[in-house]
Structures are given as structure tokens and as C-alpha cells.
Design a protein around this motif. Structure first.
Motif, PDB file in Angstrom:
ATOM      1  N   UNK A 118       0.835  -1.208   0.000  1.00 36.43           N
ATOM      2  CA  UNK A 118       0.000   0.000   0.000  1.00 36.43           C
ATOM      3  C   UNK A 118       0.867   1.254   0.000  1.00 36.43           C
ATOM      4  N   UNK A 119       1.944   1.259   0.791  1.00 34.50           N
ATOM      5  CA  UNK A 119       2.852   2.410   0.802  1.00 34.50           C
ATOM      6  C   UNK A 119       3.513   2.597  -0.561  1.00 34.50           C
ATOM      7  N   UNK A 120       3.832   1.496  -1.232  1.00 32.00           N
ATOM      8  CA  UNK A 120       4.401   1.581  -2.570  1.00 32.00           C
ATOM      9  C   UNK A 120       3.384   2.155  -3.548  1.00 32.00           C
ATOM     10  N   UNK A 121       2.132   1.711  -3.443  1.00 33.81           N
ATOM     11  CA  UNK A 121       1.082   2.249  -4.311  1.00 33.81           C
ATOM     12  C   UNK A 121       0.962   3.758  -4.145  1.00 33.81           C
ATOM     13  N   UNK A 122       1.053   4.233  -2.903  1.00 28.98           N
ATOM     14  CA  UNK A 122       0.974   5.670  -2.650  1.00 28.98           C
ATOM     15  C   UNK A 122       2.151   6.412  -3.281  1.00 28.98           C
ATOM     16  N   UNK A 123       3.335   5.797  -3.267  1.00 26.64           N
ATOM     17  CA  UNK A 123       4.510   6.435  -3.879  1.00 26.64           C
ATOM     18  C   UNK A 123       4.376   6.515  -5.394  1.00 26.64           C
ATOM     19  N   UNK A 124       3.739   5.511  -5.993  1.00 24.36           N
ATOM     20  CA  UNK A 124       3.584   5.471  -7.448  1.00 24.36           C
ATOM     21  C   UNK A 124       2.414   6.325  -7.944  1.00 24.36           C
ATOM     22  N   UNK A 125       1.445   6.581  -7.077  1.00 18.95           N
ATOM     23  CA  UNK A 125       0.205   7.242  -7.478  1.00 18.95           C
ATOM     24  C   UNK A 125       0.402   8.552  -8.245  1.00 18.95           C
ATOM     25  N   UNK A 126       1.290   9.466  -7.818  1.00 21.75           N
ATOM     26  CA  UNK A 126       1.424  10.742  -8.530  1.00 21.75           C
ATOM     27  C   UNK A 126       2.200  10.654  -9.846  1.00 21.75           C
ATOM     28  N   UNK A 127       2.613   9.427 -10.239  1.00 20.28           N
ATOM     29  CA  UNK A 127       3.394   9.259 -11.470  1.00 20.28           C
ATOM     30  C   UNK A 127       4.640  10.148 -11.437  1.00 20.28           C
ATOM     31  N   UNK A 128       5.502   9.947 -10.429  1.00 20.95           N
ATOM     32  CA  UNK A 128       6.602  10.887 -10.177  1.00 20.95           C
ATOM     33  C   UNK A 128       7.723  10.791 -11.205  1.00 20.95           C
ATOM     34  N   UNK A 129       8.458  11.884 -11.321  1.00 20.47           N
ATOM     35  CA  UNK A 129       9.668  11.892 -12.147  1.00 20.47           C
ATOM     36  C   UNK A 129      10.862  11.342 -11.374  1.00 20.47           C
ATOM     37  N   UNK A 130      10.762  11.368 -10.045  1.00 13.70           N
ATOM     38  CA  UNK A 130      11.830  10.879  -9.184  1.00 13.70           C
ATOM     39  C   UNK A 130      11.191  10.073  -8.058  1.00 13.70           C
ATOM     40  N   UNK A 131      11.611   8.823  -7.943  1.00 18.45           N
ATOM     41  CA  UNK A 131      10.993   7.905  -6.991  1.00 18.45           C
ATOM     42  C   UNK A 131      12.036   7.434  -5.977  1.00 18.45           C
ATOM     43  N   UNK A 132      11.758   7.661  -4.683  1.00 13.65           N
ATOM     44  CA  UNK A 132      12.627   7.203  -3.599  1.00 13.65           C
ATOM     45  C   UNK A 132      11.975   6.000  -2.923  1.00 13.65           C
ATOM     46  N   UNK A 133      12.691   4.887  -2.880  1.00 13.91           N
ATOM     47  CA  UNK A 133      12.151   3.664  -2.295  1.00 13.91           C
ATOM     48  C   UNK A 133      13.135   3.126  -1.258  1.00 13.91           C
ATOM     49  N   UNK A 134      12.702   3.096   0.000  1.00 12.17           N
ATOM     50  CA  UNK A 134      13.539   2.592   1.079  1.00 12.17           C
ATOM     51  C   UNK A 134      13.134   1.148   1.372  1.00 12.17           C
ATOM     52  N   UNK A 135      13.960   0.204   0.966  1.00 13.98           N
ATOM     53  CA  UNK A 135      13.735  -1.237   1.142  1.00 13.98           C
ATOM     54  C   UNK A 135      12.376  -1.690   0.585  1.00 13.98           C
ATOM     55  N   UNK A 136      12.119  -1.486  -0.705  1.00 15.56           N
ATOM     56  CA  UNK A 136      10.814  -1.869  -1.265  1.00 15.56           C
ATOM     57  C   UNK A 136      10.587  -3.372  -1.339  1.00 15.56           C
ATOM     58  N   UNK A 137      11.651  -4.176  -1.330  1.00 10.08           N
ATOM     59  CA  UNK A 137      11.506  -5.624  -1.488  1.00 10.08           C
ATOM     60  C   UNK A 137      11.449  -6.364  -0.159  1.00 10.08           C
TER      61      UNK A 137
END
Length: 273
Positions: free
Chosen positions: A146-165
Motif C-alpha cells: 500500500x505504501x508503494x502504491x501511494x509512492x507510485x500514485x502521482x506518477x513521479x519523475x523521481x521515486x525514492x524507495x527505502x527497502x521496497x523488497x
């Protein structure tokens, strides 16, 4: 060279402890950048400074050519970034769809866009069957999705992911890898931390390695490996060698097992004797 992330002497102290020490990042646009390091090396602290969560003690930051700590630029640059933070930052008493709607409104997205993207994300990340449950009922892996979905939602130009896997199943891991590859293919930049070096080696184009708060290496993955595995180069750079083989003293030698006729008295049995 156009940079998505650039820092100069980025430093953060916690009282007398220097968590990040003069880090100079140069992350080109359109790359999938793996930010690696042992536990406590300063990875999450760096991401928190880059994304405006934690104030730097000193140094400068530029994201997509703008300063996220300048009040005149901060709101504009944050419209173009997505963040999966270390602590996930969910609201336990919202459902998945309610949370995504909240995030979308914070980005000032049109309601129709929020609804369409939410439906796609919930389906893609296998959350559609639990979307009406409150987040507090989710497992750790479901919260991560769900947190990943929120990060992807705005269709960002720059994506920061802290331990997504971390904490997600193999199917979701594959979905995430494909999503990130798609982001980079269209020209966006992904900045990711992970302890799963096999995944980093598979998906990243560039890497930076931090140890004890200092950036010890930053280059393309191909140049870093130099014919070796990423794991081997990583261990060399953070100070671990094959000569350092941990062991427990009681595991040395042959195992010692009691003979069949030997009994072991418990504390209570000994007290009764």
C-alpha cells in the motif's frame, strides 16, 4: 549531464554522532540507482534528508534541479517525487482506497485520475480483495504494498524507495521490478535502497555505497563489479573479507551428544535430590 539528485557535503549529526558525513551524490536522470550499505550506515537518514523529512546539519541538496529545502521551490519539487519511507507512514484507520485518495488529494490530482490510478494499483499489487479493510488489519507485506502504491500514485519523475523488497512475496517482488524498469524506460529516475544484493544487481544501472556515514563508492554497476559479483565488491568496500569467518566457540569441533543411558537433570529435579 542532467542530474536528478545532487548533494554537496551533505551531513547530519544526532547530538555528537555523525550519521551522514559529507556525502556527495550525483544521480543521473533516467537511471535506477541502488544506494547500498550495512545496517546503520546512513541510508535511511540520507533519504529522509533528500525528501524533506529530516533537516540536514549542513550541505546542500538539489532534486531535479531544485532545492527541496528552499520554501520557494519545495512545494513544486515535491509534486514530482514519490516516496516509500522506511516507516511506511500509513494511517491505520483508513482503508487502502481511502489512503490513496488522501495521498492523491495532497498531490492535487483530479478525482477521476485518483480513482483510475488507485484501481490499477490495487489490482496490480493484489490489494483489491482487501481494499475495504483498515490498514491496521494488514500484514507487514500488505502495508508495504500500500505504501508503494501511494509512492507510485502521482506518477513521479523521481521515486525514492527505502527497502521496497523487504517483506513482500516473490510475485510482488517481480511486479515491483517490472514497474521500476518501466519507470526508468520512460525517463524517470529511481533511487532505491535494498539489502537484497541479487535484486540490486539485476535491476540497477548505477550504485552508491555508504559505510559509516561516508560515500565510499559511486559508479555504474558494470564498472563497480569489474568481473566480480556485486556482493564481493560490496564486502570489499565495506571492510569485510573472506578471512573474517564468524563462528561460535561451542560449535567448534565435533558435536557432543549425551549417551543413551545418560540423563540430564532439570533445575527442579536437582533441587529435589
Amino acid at each position: 549531464m542532467s542530474l536528478a539528485v545532487e548533494t554537496q557535503d551533505l551531513t547530519r549529526f544526532f547530538d555528537d554522532f555523525c550519521a551522514v558525513d559529507g556525502v556527495n551524490l550525483s544521480v543521473e536522470r533516467g537511471t535506477l540507482y541502488g544506494f547500498l550499505g550495512p545496517n546503520g550506515a546512513g541510508k535511511s537518514t540520507t533519504i529522509k534528508m533528500l525528501t524533506g523529512i529530516l533537516t540536514p546539519t549542513s550541505g546542500s541538496i538539489a532534486l531535479l534541479g531544485q532545492n527541496p529545502w528552499d520554501p520557494s521551490e519545495a512545494i513544486d519539487v515535491k509534486k514530482h517525487i514519490g516516496v516509500l519511507p522506511e516507516d511506511l507512514a500509513l494511517f491505520d484507520n483508513l482503508t487502502a482506497r481511502e489512503y490513496l485518495t488522501f495521498v492523491g488529494r495532497m498531490y492535487l490530482l483530479p478525482r477521476d485520475t485518483i480513482r483510475e490510478r488507485s484501481e490499477e494499483l490495487l489490482s496490480l499489487l493484489s490489494l483489491e480483495d482487501v481494499e475495504k479493510k483498515l490498514a491496521l488489519e494488514y500484514s507487514h507485506g500488505m502495508k508495504k504494498k500500500l505504501a508503494l502504491a501511494a509512492a507510485l500514485l502521482p506518477n513521479p519523475d523521481l521515486l525514492f524507495l527505502d527497502e521496497p523488497f523487504e517483506g513482500v512475496d516473490a510475485v510482488t517482488s517481480r511486479v515491483i521490478r517490472d514497474l521500476l524498469a518501466g519507470f526508468v524506460a520512460r525517463g524517470s529516475t529511481v533511487f532505491v535502497t535494498s539489502h537484497v544484493l541479487e535484486i540490486v544487481e539485476r535491476i540497477c544501472t548505477h550504485v552508491g555505497i555508504i559505510a559509516d556515514g561516508q560515500l565510499v563508492e559511486q559508479t555504474s554497476l558494470a564498472d563497480l563489479r569489474q568481473g566480480n559479483s556485486l556482493e564481493q565488491r560490496f564486502l570489499e568496500l565495506v571492510g569485510s573479507t573472506d578471512d573474517e569467518k564468524p563462528n561460535l566457540s561451542w560449535l567448534e569441533g565435533e558435536p557432543s551428544l549425551p549417551s543413551p543411558d545418560q540423563t540430564v537433570a532439570t533445575g527442579d529435579e536437582e533441587a529435589m535430590q
